[in-house]
Scaffold this motif. Sequence first.
Motif, PDB file in Angstrom:
ATOM      1  N   SER A 185       0.811  -1.218   0.000  1.00  0.00           N
ATOM      2  CA  SER A 185       0.000   0.000   0.000  1.00  0.00           C
ATOM      3  C   SER A 185       0.842   1.263   0.000  1.00  0.00           C
ATOM      4  CB  SER A 185      -0.978   0.048   1.184  1.00  0.00           C
ATOM      5  OG  SER A 185      -1.929  -0.977   1.069  1.00  0.00           O
ATOM      6  N   ARG A 411      -1.718  -0.052  14.453  1.00  0.00           N
ATOM      7  CA  ARG A 411      -2.248  -0.679  13.245  1.00  0.00           C
ATOM      8  C   ARG A 411      -2.994  -1.936  13.663  1.00  0.00           C
ATOM      9  NH1 ARG A 411      -2.616   3.072   9.427  1.00  0.00           N
ATOM     10  NH2 ARG A 411      -0.696   4.294   9.332  1.00  0.00           N
ATOM     11  N   ALA A 430      -6.953  -7.454  -0.420  1.00  0.00           N
ATOM     12  CA  ALA A 430      -7.420  -6.060  -0.435  1.00  0.00           C
ATOM     13  C   ALA A 430      -7.626  -5.548   0.986  1.00  0.00           C
ATOM     14  CB  ALA A 430      -8.715  -5.953  -1.233  1.00  0.00           C
ATOM     15  N   ALA A 431      -8.238  -6.381   1.841  1.00  0.00           N
ATOM     16  CA  ALA A 431      -8.457  -5.967   3.231  1.00  0.00           C
ATOM     17  C   ALA A 431      -7.133  -5.815   3.959  1.00  0.00           C
ATOM     18  CB  ALA A 431      -9.338  -6.989   3.941  1.00  0.00           C
ATOM     19  N   TYR A 432      -6.218  -6.709   3.677  1.00  0.00           N
ATOM     20  CA  TYR A 432      -4.900  -6.652   4.311  1.00  0.00           C
ATOM     21  C   TYR A 432      -4.153  -5.381   3.918  1.00  0.00           C
ATOM     22  CZ  TYR A 432       0.107  -7.733   4.598  1.00  0.00           C
ATOM     23  OH  TYR A 432       1.452  -7.680   4.818  1.00  0.00           O
ATOM     24  N   GLU A 433      -4.176  -5.027   2.638  1.00  0.00           N
ATOM     25  CA  GLU A 433      -3.478  -3.824   2.194  1.00  0.00           C
ATOM     26  C   GLU A 433      -4.108  -2.577   2.806  1.00  0.00           C
ATOM     27  OE1 GLU A 433      -3.103  -3.620  -1.999  1.00  0.00           O
ATOM     28  OE2 GLU A 433      -2.027  -5.508  -2.181  1.00  0.00           O
ATOM     29  N   THR A 434      -5.414  -2.557   2.927  1.00  0.00           N
ATOM     30  CA  THR A 434      -6.095  -1.398   3.508  1.00  0.00           C
ATOM     31  C   THR A 434      -5.705  -1.199   4.967  1.00  0.00           C
ATOM     32  OG1 THR A 434      -7.964  -1.739   2.013  1.00  0.00           O
ATOM     33  CG2 THR A 434      -8.340  -0.350   3.940  1.00  0.00           C
ATOM     34  N   SER A 435      -5.425  -2.286   5.675  1.00  0.00           N
ATOM     35  CA  SER A 435      -5.090  -2.191   7.098  1.00  0.00           C
ATOM     36  C   SER A 435      -3.720  -1.575   7.343  1.00  0.00           C
ATOM     37  CB  SER A 435      -5.116  -3.578   7.737  1.00  0.00           C
ATOM     38  OG  SER A 435      -3.966  -4.326   7.361  1.00  0.00           O
ATOM     39  N   HIS A 436      -2.847  -1.585   6.329  1.00  0.00           N
ATOM     40  CA  HIS A 436      -1.476  -1.095   6.462  1.00  0.00           C
ATOM     41  C   HIS A 436      -0.691  -1.888   7.507  1.00  0.00           C
ATOM     42  CE1 HIS A 436      -2.392   3.162   4.688  1.00  0.00           C
ATOM     43  NE2 HIS A 436      -2.695   2.171   3.880  1.00  0.00           N
TER      44      HIS A 436
END
Length: 652
Positions: A185, A411, A430-436
């Motif tokens: 991300s 985080r 996608a969810a993982y990348e959004t979480s940073h």
Amino acid sequence: MNQSLLSRRSFIQSAVLAAASVGFSPASSQAQDHPQGEIVRPEMFGAIGDGKSDDSDALYAMARQARARGTLTCAMTAGKIYTHRNPFFLSGIERIWIEGNGARIVNLRGGKVDRTFLVNYSALAFADCFSTNGHNLYHGRSTPHDFGALIGSAKAGSSSVAVYSGRTTLAPGARVLIYGFDRISIGGYPPSPRFFEYNEVEDIRGNVVRLKNGLRYDYDADWLDGTIPNGLGRPRILSLDRPDFRQSRSIVIRNLGSAPNERWTAPGSSRNGRLTFCGFDNLVLDGVFTDGGGIYISQGGTAEINRTRANLVETDKVLDRVVYRDCVFGSHAQGIGCKELILDNVAVTGEFSASAIERLAILGGNFAGHGSGASTILMGNNNHAIEKLEIRGARFSVKPPRYALLPYRLRSIRISKVVDSQTLGIGSQAAYETSHFSRVASPGMTLYTKDGAAALRLTRMPYRLGKDVCIQGKFLSPIEIDDLLYAPELPDVTVDGAIYSGENAYRVTTFGLGDTTVPFPTQLTDPLHPQPGRLQFSSRQVPSNGMKSFFEVGFRLRPQRIVVDVVKPYTGALPAQLSLKSLGSPAEIVRIDLRASGTREITPLRHAGLIASDVFTTMDDVVQRLQVQVMPALGDQTDMPLWTASLDGVAA
């Protein structure tokens, strides 16, 4: 600054001493040798150095000779300005020693930034290791990037890797970069790997590459590649001795400056006249300066920057260790891929943000400016984990509304699946990348529940398992689907002897506003030094915004004496109180009214100084983690209380 030409002997001795001071890696064992051949000057090749004449042909000829010999030993003339049209003309030379004697260098290429290999604003540049050296690309031809070949999973300590698909050039004796786990991300180029190391090829048998040194990190073939451009997560190996790229073993530059390019029409004055240093085993800059431009450092082994002045400095990616000493910068921009960053007696007059993967140390120095978007004195909008942060003896000017030294952020990841006794699913990519979460993940780190309880000690970085992203670790408490687990960006912080100036200095706390719903999972030493059996803390460390702060004892402690000294009482309208409680206990130890000044000393048999509005409950609870809270939230007002406290006890 030395304005005279150095003699051959004194120049060689000073350059070698400067290069030796950073300690060369095994891959550059010859870097401390005396430079071979004569000292050259640009004038020997026809350079004029008046800042107007085009010295390109002379400088290119000097560089071609050095490239063929493998070494450039150059002394420039004081007061001269040397010009060129290709900032990469020194790239690919194995060893470089330059004594600038106060001379400057400037790029004459006109127009805006090319969408090609060359840029117009750089006064001097060394190519990044994912591109080509570029010294022969006079017309700015674009070349494809080389990110190396994919490798299979490999464990730390292993001296070999299996190479699979990808474009790279490997040969015995070649220096290589091994890297993986991009911080997903994050846009931009080049990649920002969480794990990387420099090594050397011993030999090659089939698709197995044997390395000179054992691997420092684990590499997992199931790591994710990011969905953004250049989001390279799967581990790779890249040769640093390719036909179109050769990394410099050592670059030593002293007393050389850069001037801006008056023909460059694009905006961005902080870049005009920039010095870009990439692709090196070891870099030493001493007395280097820029007239308005900045310095960019990326992709190298060790760098030592002394007595250097620049408008903007960026310490970026794929760097082992960078030390700035006795430097003055207009601002320092964060990088996210330097393992160890040390600022020793550095002055930063503008915005400061910095990050390091393993260690960031700020030793003395002055920090006077703050970014417009920053809510804290340091770090700006930094949002990457730093495994260990040290701040010792630094001075900070405090400008409202910044009342904290550091940000406090967490985080989080949501558990989507419990696979087995050591494996958790954390959702889609996608969810993982959004979480940073990738920005803070680190082997051995502890993840916490919303109540501050340790939940999982990470043993394997996030990886692909079918369509899911998973993590592995040792369970420290029960974990269920939909639980949120939290990781701190600053898990280990030491602040020792920080000095604050300005009318708001007395209001500064160590940490600023953050996620107030989760207890504080950070080991903090600041600025009083805890002794065995003693906790010390103050309004400097505990925010007055209702946020809970936690102080680790390290063992089971039975309280014997508590002292709270309210030096300056709260004068606002709210019922300000200081609460001390053992985490996990239903009852508080004591609650102190911060509207009343004075010292309270509490022992099991004596309660000295307590007033009617103070509330003492019990000292019977064993303390392993002390919860400290000012309540209710008082905000950031001029009437904040000042207090100190200590808790003494014996092992239970």
